[in-house]
Scaffold this active site. Structure first.
Site: not given
Ligand SMILES: CC(=O)[C@@H](O)[C@H](O)COP(=O)(O)O
Ligand SMILES: NCC(=O)COP(=O)(O)O
Length: 254
Positions: A16, A19, A52, A54, A58, A79, A110, A160, A199
């Site tokens: 993911n 960040h 994601h 959003r 952000r 996402e 989340t 998931e 997550h």
């Molecule tokens: C759904 C999930 O758990 C994450 O993939 C999501 O991206 C969390 O959002 P943030 O990355 O904004 O923390």
């Molecule tokens: N759905 C979880 C994800 O994509 C990443 O979550 P995280 O590792 O950033 O908490």
């Protein structure tokens, strides 16, 4: 627990990149470029790239998704919240996967799984619209049988499981969460669902989740971005993948 036996089954890593975008947006610069991070992550072993979009943008922006889609060599797991704006956008991009997630504007991250039971009709409409575009739909849910049953009923083939509570607890509470996730994985598989998880997973809590042989994919972001500050982006991805695979093969943490 029995699931800790090595199984040798395949487990995919979805990296993911949210960040990386958080760091970029902190100063409004063009760097670090999330698209470059995604392509390097693929070269370092990522099996898919998760991002994601959003509602408040952000971190990941629409332009990031649009720019990345044609460049990925693996597959995009986008996402998105269950809103018409996001579903319409996803249908324009047509990623391999869309994972429907709950969103609250005020949340830091989340906080829980999608309430499929309580939002059945809206989720069903979104699933059907996405599937009409050939998109595989995943629902981000807590490890609760009724949510999995509703997922199967609404026609989404993938879940998931939210591992946030497992990640945020320790000791007996964490063990109880792990057992809840394990029971959830077995229930999801019994409903014919592909079961992913994610997550809050990081380099010392991922092993127990990766050891569950029925889990097909882990989506991990925040911890990989954080670790990359010290070891570099590609090494952070390689290390996470190596831990997951070696756990599955029963070689312990490498
Ligand atoms: C759904 C999930 O758990 C994450 O993939 C999501 O991206 C969390 O959002 P943030 O990355 O904004 O923390
Ligand atoms: N759905 C979880 C994800 O994509 C990443 O979550 P995280 O590792 O950033 O908490």
């Amino acid at each position: 627990m029995s699931f800790l036996q090595p199984s040798g089954t395949i487990i995919d890593l979805g990296v993911n990149i949210d960040h990386v975008a958080t760091l970029r947006n902190a100063r409004g610069t063009q760097y670090p470029d999330p698209i470059r991070a995604a392509l390097l992550a693929e070269q370092a072993g990522a099996d898919c790239i998760t991002l994601h979009l959003r509602e408040d943008r952000r971190h990941i922006k629409d332009a990031d998704v649009i720019a990345l889609a044609p460049k990925l060599l693996t597959r995009m797991n986008l996402e998105a919240a269950v809103t018409q704006e996001m579903i319409d956008f996803a249908c324009k991009i047509r990623p391999a996967d869309v994972c429907l997630v709950p969103e609250k504007r005020t949340e830091v991250t989340t906080e829980g799984g999608l309430d499929v039971v309580g939002n059945y009709n809206a989720v069903e409409r979104a699933v059907k619209q996405l599937q009409a575009e050939g998109i595989r739909v995943s629902l981000f849910i807590d490890a609760e049988a009724e949510q999995m049953d509703a997922t199967a009923a609404v026609g989404a083939p993938v879940i998931e499981l939210h591992t946030g509570r497992y990640a945020d607890t320790e000791g007996a509470e964490q063990t109880a969460e792990l057992e809840r996730i394990y029971r959830g994985v077995l229930h999801g598989v019994s409903k014919g669902l592909k079961v992913n998880a994610g997550h809050g997973l990081h380099y010392t809590n991922v092993q127990a989740i990766a050891a569950i042989p029925e889990i097909a994919e882990l989506n991990i972001g925040h911890a990989i971005v954080a670790h990359s500050v010290f070891v570099g982006w590609e090494n952070a991805v390689r290390e996470m993948k190596a831990i997951m695979v070696s756990t599955r093969l029963g070689r312990g943490a490498q």
